[in-house]
Design a protein around this motif. Structure first.
Motif, PDB file in Angstrom:
ATOM      1  N   VAL B  62     -26.390  56.322  -9.525  1.00 17.68           N
ATOM      2  CA  VAL B  62     -25.381  57.366  -8.571  1.00 17.68           C
ATOM      3  C   VAL B  62     -24.783  57.207  -9.101  1.00 17.68           C
ATOM      4  O   VAL B  62     -23.433  58.445  -8.465  1.00 17.68           O
ATOM      5  CB  VAL B  62     -25.335  56.657  -7.481  1.00 17.68           C
ATOM      6  CG1 VAL B  62     -24.191  54.729  -7.692  1.00 17.68           C
ATOM      7  CG2 VAL B  62     -24.333  57.172  -6.529  1.00 17.68           C
ATOM      8  N   LEU B  63     -24.057  56.530 -10.277  1.00 19.59           N
ATOM      9  CA  LEU B  63     -22.597  56.790 -10.800  1.00 19.59           C
ATOM     10  C   LEU B  63     -22.310  58.030 -11.678  1.00 19.59           C
ATOM     11  O   LEU B  63     -21.749  58.814 -12.449  1.00 19.59           O
ATOM     12  CB  LEU B  63     -22.583  56.081 -12.198  1.00 19.59           C
ATOM     13  CG  LEU B  63     -21.197  55.959 -12.943  1.00 19.59           C
ATOM     14  CD1 LEU B  63     -19.860  56.265 -12.371  1.00 19.59           C
ATOM     15  CD2 LEU B  63     -20.840  55.241 -14.225  1.00 19.59           C
ATOM     16  N   ARG B 199     -21.686  53.348  -3.104  1.00 24.15           N
ATOM     17  CA  ARG B 199     -21.329  51.961  -4.344  1.00 24.15           C
ATOM     18  C   ARG B 199     -22.735  51.394  -4.645  1.00 24.15           C
ATOM     19  O   ARG B 199     -22.198  51.265  -5.916  1.00 24.15           O
ATOM     20  CB  ARG B 199     -19.983  51.578  -3.868  1.00 24.15           C
ATOM     21  CG  ARG B 199     -18.797  52.392  -4.354  1.00 24.15           C
ATOM     22  CD  ARG B 199     -17.331  51.090  -3.736  1.00 24.15           C
ATOM     23  NE  ARG B 199     -16.382  52.600  -3.755  1.00 24.15           N
ATOM     24  CZ  ARG B 199     -15.249  52.282  -4.001  1.00 24.15           C
ATOM     25  NH1 ARG B 199     -14.823  50.845  -3.267  1.00 24.15           N
ATOM     26  NH2 ARG B 199     -14.007  53.074  -4.357  1.00 24.15           N
ATOM     27  N   ARG B 200     -22.860  50.566  -3.824  1.00 24.50           N
ATOM     28  CA  ARG B 200     -23.490  49.443  -4.491  1.00 24.50           C
ATOM     29  C   ARG B 200     -24.665  49.784  -4.592  1.00 24.50           C
ATOM     30  O   ARG B 200     -25.202  50.415  -4.023  1.00 24.50           O
ATOM     31  CB  ARG B 200     -23.354  48.322  -2.987  1.00 24.50           C
ATOM     32  CG  ARG B 200     -24.707  47.088  -3.701  1.00 24.50           C
ATOM     33  CD  ARG B 200     -23.851  45.801  -2.038  1.00 24.50           C
ATOM     34  NE  ARG B 200     -22.499  45.239  -2.126  1.00 24.50           N
ATOM     35  CZ  ARG B 200     -22.735  44.175  -2.946  1.00 24.50           C
ATOM     36  NH1 ARG B 200     -23.082  43.596  -3.896  1.00 24.50           N
ATOM     37  NH2 ARG B 200     -21.267  43.798  -2.328  1.00 24.50           N
ATOM     38  N   THR B 201     -24.716  49.127  -6.429  1.00 26.51           N
ATOM     39  CA  THR B 201     -26.632  49.873  -6.765  1.00 26.51           C
ATOM     40  C   THR B 201     -27.379  49.068  -7.098  1.00 26.51           C
ATOM     41  O   THR B 201     -29.073  49.135  -6.946  1.00 26.51           O
ATOM     42  CB  THR B 201     -26.372  50.370  -8.047  1.00 26.51           C
ATOM     43  OG1 THR B 201     -25.291  49.193  -9.069  1.00 26.51           O
ATOM     44  CG2 THR B 201     -25.604  51.594  -7.877  1.00 26.51           C
TER      45      THR B 201
END
Lengths: 180, 202
Positions: B62-63, B199-201
């Motif tokens: 995601v980043l 945000r949470r991965t």
């Protein structure tokens, strides 16, 4: 290990807003920045936010980069400054090692774990500018000179800061009974 | 354990591999007889070992997506800003043409001149000229190709048409700016529209 340095033509294209060139710079530095941010914050979510902030700042401030200077050191200085400032702005340190050592990929054996957790806790309690020196030296394995170029400090100051940081760590660890 | 020998700084250089060969050899001899320096070097090693365990793993997907999305979104934004500026300029010219009084003959604005033409009438005249030119070109093409093109009579531009074009340009300018801003905000938050929730991965 030394700082990775993209080809100057890639930097120039990225500076002009070429998405492919910027993507190449992301690929070169994202892991380094993310690792550094994680070791500064001890928290994965904060590290993601910090890394994103670093690259957004890079995009916004690319115009300030002077091609005559090395890109790697300039960019890492920006990254370190963002991480130090973000770290100063956050107050989550108290729960760091309990909450986040669980996120680490490799976990040490049970007996050694207590000692390592204490070391990490002591590192987390260091002043962010000391911690940045320790992380750059230990994890990135950069020379004193390279750390100095990133932080904008003379080599002697880097040595001093690193020595003081290590002494602080040793003193704290001696206090809690860990051989540091 | 603290070393009383006063060579703490040398111990650091030795540990970091920043000593030249000769000094290094000399310091190794010193280490054999100095438990304080040995303890310090062991301590440095223990710190390094603990820090190497602090491994966040690979960069979360995601980043990576967010980082790769910074420029592809932001760069067209710059283009859109230029497009918006051009539209705005064109709109302004149209506005000026519609509402400034024109002096007969010169075409220059001359407020207070008794011989003013209505701007809309002046524009209609210009539009008529353009239409006549179109008809003339069509006639030439017809003669050349010997085909029967039915372009029709010259179509003069009317004031109402210009006003509609002006309104459309203003609306397009606003739309382009709003779209660029929305995309920029989304890029700053993340690739998905609701980037903040991604945000949470773990």
């Amino acid at each position: 290990m030394s700082l990775p340095e993209p080809r100057s033509e890639v930097v120039e294209r990225a500076r002009r807003g070429d998405p492919q060139a910027f993507g190449e710079i992301v690929r070169i530095y994202e892991r380094m920045v993310y690792n550094f941010a994680f070791r500064m914050s001890f928290n994965r979510e904060d590290a993601i936010d910090m890394t994103q902030e670093v690259f957004l700042r890079l995009f916004r401030n690319f115009g300030k980069f002077e091609p005559s200077r090395g890109f790697g050191a300039w960019f890492m200085r920006l990254a370190v400054n963002v991480c130090i400032n973000e770290r100063r702005g956050r107050t989550r340190r108290s729960s760091l090692v309990q909450a986040d050592s669980a996120e680490c990929e490799s976990r040490p054996a049970a007996t050694a774990e207590i000692g390592k957790d204490r070391i990490l806790r002591a590192v987390a309690d260091l002043n962010p500018s000391y911690r940045a020196v320790v992380m750059l030296r230990y994890i990135e394995d950069l020379s004193y000179g390279e750390v100095g170029r990133i932080l904008g400090l003379p080599e002697g100051t880097v040595k001093n800061r690193l020595f003081r940081a290590r002494e602080v760590l040793r003193a704290r660890l001696e206090k809690v009974g860990v051989d540091g | 354990m603290r070393s009383a020998c006063g060579r703490g700084s040398d111990a650091q250089e030795y540990f970091d591999g920043a000593m030249d060969a000769e000094k290094s050899r000399e310091f190794r001899l010193h280490l054999e007889g100095c438990p304080g320096c040995r303890a310090r070097i062991e301590g440095y090693g223990a710190i390094g070992a603990a820090l190497s365990d602090l491994n966040p793993g690979p960069v979360p997907a995601v980043l990576h997506e967010r980082l790769m999305g910074i420029v592809p979104v932001a760069a067209p934004r710059r283009v859109r800003i230029w497009a918006a500026a051009a539209l705005l300029a064109a709109s302004s010219v149209l506005f000026w043409l519609m509402f400034m009084p024109f002096s007969a003959g010169t075409g220059m604005p001359n407020p207070g001149d008794g011989g003013l033409l209505s701007p809309v009438r002046e524009l209609n005249r210009i539009g008529g000229m353009v239409g006549e030119n179109v008809e003339s070109v069509a006639s030439s093409v017809r003669d050349f190709a010997e085909v029967d093109l039915d372009i029709g009579a010259a179509v003069p531009l009317e004031g109402g048409t210009l006003a509609a074009v002006f309104a459309a340009m203003v609306a397009a300018t606003a739309f382009v700016n709003a779209a660029a801003y929305r995309r920029y905000r989304a890029a700053a938050r993340g690739p998905a529209a609701g980037g903040m929730t991604e945000r949470r991965t773990t």
